[in-house]
Design an enzyme around this catalytic site. Sequence first.
Site, PDB file in Angstrom:
ATOM      1  N   GLY A 146      48.517  20.895  30.305  1.00 43.13           N
ATOM      2  CA  GLY A 146      48.439  20.620  28.884  1.00 43.13           C
ATOM      3  C   GLY A 146      47.542  19.455  28.513  1.00 43.13           C
ATOM      4  N   GLY A 166      56.750  22.096  27.818  1.00 45.63           N
ATOM      5  CA  GLY A 166      57.673  22.833  28.687  1.00 45.63           C
ATOM      6  C   GLY A 166      57.117  24.079  29.343  1.00 45.63           C
ATOM      7  N   SER A 225      55.643  24.598  32.460  1.00 47.48           N
ATOM      8  CA  SER A 225      56.085  24.847  33.836  1.00 47.48           C
ATOM      9  C   SER A 225      57.578  25.155  33.874  1.00 47.48           C
ATOM     10  CB  SER A 225      55.774  23.639  34.720  1.00 47.48           C
ATOM     11  OG  SER A 225      54.407  23.319  34.646  1.00 47.48           O
ATOM     12  N   SER A 247       2.397   2.293  37.008  1.00 49.51           N
ATOM     13  CA  SER A 247       1.163   2.337  36.220  1.00 49.51           C
ATOM     14  C   SER A 247       0.017   1.657  36.964  1.00 49.51           C
ATOM     15  CB  SER A 247       1.368   1.660  34.865  1.00 49.51           C
ATOM     16  OG  SER A 247       2.383   2.325  34.159  1.00 49.51           O
ATOM     17  N   SER A 300      11.472   0.415  36.164  1.00 49.03           N
ATOM     18  CA  SER A 300      10.554  -0.339  35.317  1.00 49.03           C
ATOM     19  C   SER A 300      10.032  -1.534  36.122  1.00 49.03           C
ATOM     20  CB  SER A 300      11.298  -0.822  34.072  1.00 49.03           C
ATOM     21  OG  SER A 300      10.460  -1.657  33.309  1.00 49.03           O
ATOM     22  N   SER A 324       8.144  -1.322  38.774  1.00 48.78           N
ATOM     23  CA  SER A 324       7.994  -1.037  40.200  1.00 48.78           C
ATOM     24  C   SER A 324       6.522  -0.937  40.608  1.00 48.78           C
ATOM     25  CB  SER A 324       8.710   0.257  40.555  1.00 48.78           C
ATOM     26  OG  SER A 324       8.192   1.328  39.786  1.00 48.78           O
ATOM     27  N   ASP A 381      50.043  29.093  35.252  1.00 51.05           N
ATOM     28  CA  ASP A 381      50.647  27.965  34.540  1.00 51.05           C
ATOM     29  C   ASP A 381      49.559  26.911  34.386  1.00 51.05           C
ATOM     30  OD1 ASP A 381      52.492  26.116  33.497  1.00 51.05           O
ATOM     31  OD2 ASP A 381      52.875  25.294  35.488  1.00 51.05           O
ATOM     32  N   SER A 421      11.331   8.161  34.504  1.00 53.92           N
ATOM     33  CA  SER A 421      12.023   9.451  34.740  1.00 53.92           C
ATOM     34  C   SER A 421      13.194   9.304  35.713  1.00 53.92           C
ATOM     35  CB  SER A 421      11.050  10.529  35.197  1.00 53.92           C
ATOM     36  OG  SER A 421      10.163  10.073  36.178  1.00 53.92           O
ATOM     37  N   ASN A 438      59.610  26.163  21.533  1.00 55.20           N
ATOM     38  CA  ASN A 438      60.488  25.715  22.619  1.00 55.20           C
ATOM     39  C   ASN A 438      61.350  24.499  22.227  1.00 55.20           C
ATOM     40  OD1 ASN A 438      61.554  25.652  25.210  1.00 55.20           O
ATOM     41  ND2 ASN A 438      59.872  24.416  26.032  1.00 55.20           N
TER      42      ASN A 438
END
Lengths: 299, 633
Positions: B113, B36, B38, B474, B469, B471, B110, B541, B165
């Site tokens: 929650g 409660g 607001s 190395s 991997s 691509s 306000d 990476s 409340n």
Amino acid sequence: MSLANLRRLEAEAIHVLREVVATFSNPVVLYSIGKDSSVLLHLALKAFYPAKPPFPFLHVDTTWKFREMITFRDRMTQELGFNLLVHINQDGVDQGVGPFTHGSNLHTHVMKTMALRQALEKYRFDAALAGARRDEEKSRAKERVFSIRNAQHGWDPQRQRPEMWKTYNTRVGAGETMRVFPLSNWTEFDIWQYILQENIAIVPLYFAARRPVVSRDGMLIMIDDDRMPLEPGEEVMDRMVRFRTLGCYPLTGAIDSEAATVPDILREMLTVRTSERQSRLIDTDEAGAMEKKKREGYF
Amino acid sequence: MSYLQSVPPHDLGAHLAEHDSKTVLRFITCGSVDDGKSTLIGRLLFDAKLIFEDQLTNLGRVGSPGTANGEEIDLALLLDGLEAEREQGITIDVAYRYFATSKRKFIVADTPGHEEYTRNMVTGASTADLAVILIDSRQGILPQTRRHSYIASLLGIRHLVLAVNKFDLVEFRQSVFDEIARDYRAFAKKLGFVSIQSIPISARFGDNVISASQNTPWYKGPALLEYLETVQLDPPAAERPFRLPVQLVMRPHADFRGYAGQIASGRISVGDPVVVAKSGQHSSVEAIVTFDGNLPTAAEGEAVTLVLADEVDASRGNMLVAPAARPFVADQFQAHVIWFDASPMLPGRGYILRTETDSVSATVTALKHQVNINSFAREAAKSLQMNEVGVCNISTQAPIVFDAYKDNRATGNFVFVDRATNATVGAGMIDFPLRRADNVHWQATDVNKAARSAMKSQRPAVLWFTGLSGSGKSTIANALDRLLHARGKHTYMLDGDNVRHGLNRDLGFTEADRVENIRRVAEVAKLMADAGLIVLVSFISPFRGERQMARELMEECEFIEIFVDTPLEECARRDPKGLYEKALAGKIANFTGVSSPYEAPENPELHLKTVEEDPTTLALKIEAFLDGQRGDR
């Protein structure tokens, strides 16, 4: 913090203005000629003293502003010597877009929202300062001081950044821009009290005078020029009125008032029972109107 | 709306002066969903007659089903200003309202929650002096009650109102109130609140909101508004030391140099000595310049421009401070961090750390523990997920100026910003500097990097190959290595798989481990570059943040990012190690490109497309780049 109220608000706004200049490369102030813009201009003079405000001021002219606003704008530019840019959406003018022919929604979208987007893109501004306050309207009450806009200038309330303390995240990505609101925490009453304290010049339309108005849709609309067609049964009245906010004259309602000076206005405000935006037609077109406009890029 | 009085005062001037001098109380309402919050603020404003008529009329227009047509107004709708909030009937973002009574001015935030919107609750709490925590008297203390209480305490809020409340729904029974108040006090003991006031209320019907309720004759305490009007905030602490974070250096012309900023604490007068925090340079204040004329003195909260008697070096991010009570200047410190982002905080990952005026690269070097918000127990953690709080050691690229957050909220805070998305991903409250920053110095050696690379007739470099991997990283690195070696260059290749056999064999493939994997490799590459070598690093990476962190470890122009760009389909087709087959079958978790993202470089020094050219040609391109752009022979 034990500073008096206005002093605290002033310091907070100056801090925000300086933060923008320190972190953005091409900022601008959106100058609407209204009371909040007048306060923002005054604060900009303070924030960078002894230097002049290091950014231009942009007025998006819808071509439907009150004539007195334009006169005031040109006088202030001359007196204070700031750099004023005026932008008009020429496409809209060519198509004859106006509030009477196209309705307030389309007019505002074309001549204000689209015009602003055009201007921001034309000058490639990366930050736009504006005088909006959180107490004006309840979707504004939810907005951050530094409020990010996507490449289409839209506001996405669900993706607002957290904003803690005065530690602002001023970084924007490619195409994104920032809207910045130094007066976020000011109320309408603060604005008037500050105008009184600092003796800030404002458009005379804020002061009561006898003006020609018609009553339309529950609002008092001033006949500012001969472009306003009268509807059957409408009668032009000569009434003592003033304006609480200023915009396009056909969309801005006057209030009956005798307040002819700033102290009069403050006295009037102590008893007023309606909010200032009640006199703005564009906010009440539909529920959530302001949020919707902001999502589209309205400032 | 700002202010209301039934009769205009005769003496406007005196009235305005009194109005202007009222103290301002900033408070938040918080607590669990549907407690409660607001509605309470709506009730407060409504009963105090602070809502404008047109705002009430407009509620009819947007009212949620069941509340619009009748006598009862849904007061929460005065606050829930977003479309999504009205649709869902919840508060998503913090709303600020401003009101004043004859005794005080109030700024109320306000806050939502839902746990999901904790970041918005933190936004409201960061500037508040007091928190009103709501509890549904039928439910008692809920996890969100604890979370919000903890966060309020963490952010430095010292005064608390426990608003019990929906008291109408438990027939206003005193025993319910007493039990909740007792439970809460027991729970909150460790949170360090200076005051806790419990009040039984009904936001819906207005009991004990602005005046005492007939329904709770046994309750002798103040109604909520009465309490807010009179609660004693912390007395202005014995003057705190002067701090001016430099926001902007004003240089309108050659004869004027002013340091602009908002005074974070303390007081300054013309003639007072000051020290530039980062450099330790001494000077004194020659003038305090404002648009309205020079001031003899200025204090906390004021936005000023200081002119100093001497020429000093103080740019944005530095701080002018009292010589006798200086802040910390360090590049390593401990802080409490609240995490906001959906992607977790990972030790080793680089972020931008932003203080009020400074901005530096930073890494979390250690996540010491996470705080359990129910028990406040310290729990071991490898990462911080969204809405979690942890205690971290943080290392910054350059020293920053700060105080402990408990001593100064303005100079002790920071936020974390993500490099790639620019999102605000976390907030921090600094505890104390770590002594390491003072005591571990880089050992200066006589034979240095320049000497070592001169002997090898080469410029050290770190060639960072990144890509999926398979691509071809190395393969290309290997080809380049042969070319450079043949020309007598001193090189070393660091390969992802090889390093995982030794140095990094304790690391797996979670996001946290992958970040640490890259951090270690970057540090090794840095040492090798310091030895004068040309280092070829061949690692998937996948994250921009880590590659940026590696770049920043190296000297200017030393780090060369090489994007080995091969479409995923092509990598999967080549599949040299048979990994894609397994990954696509779901047998490998966190496989880059399949079940874990790859963030392609935005501005690599070299962008190689392997479908168009063979590895040797691409290696020659890199060699040409080294010869040309970097002026290597």
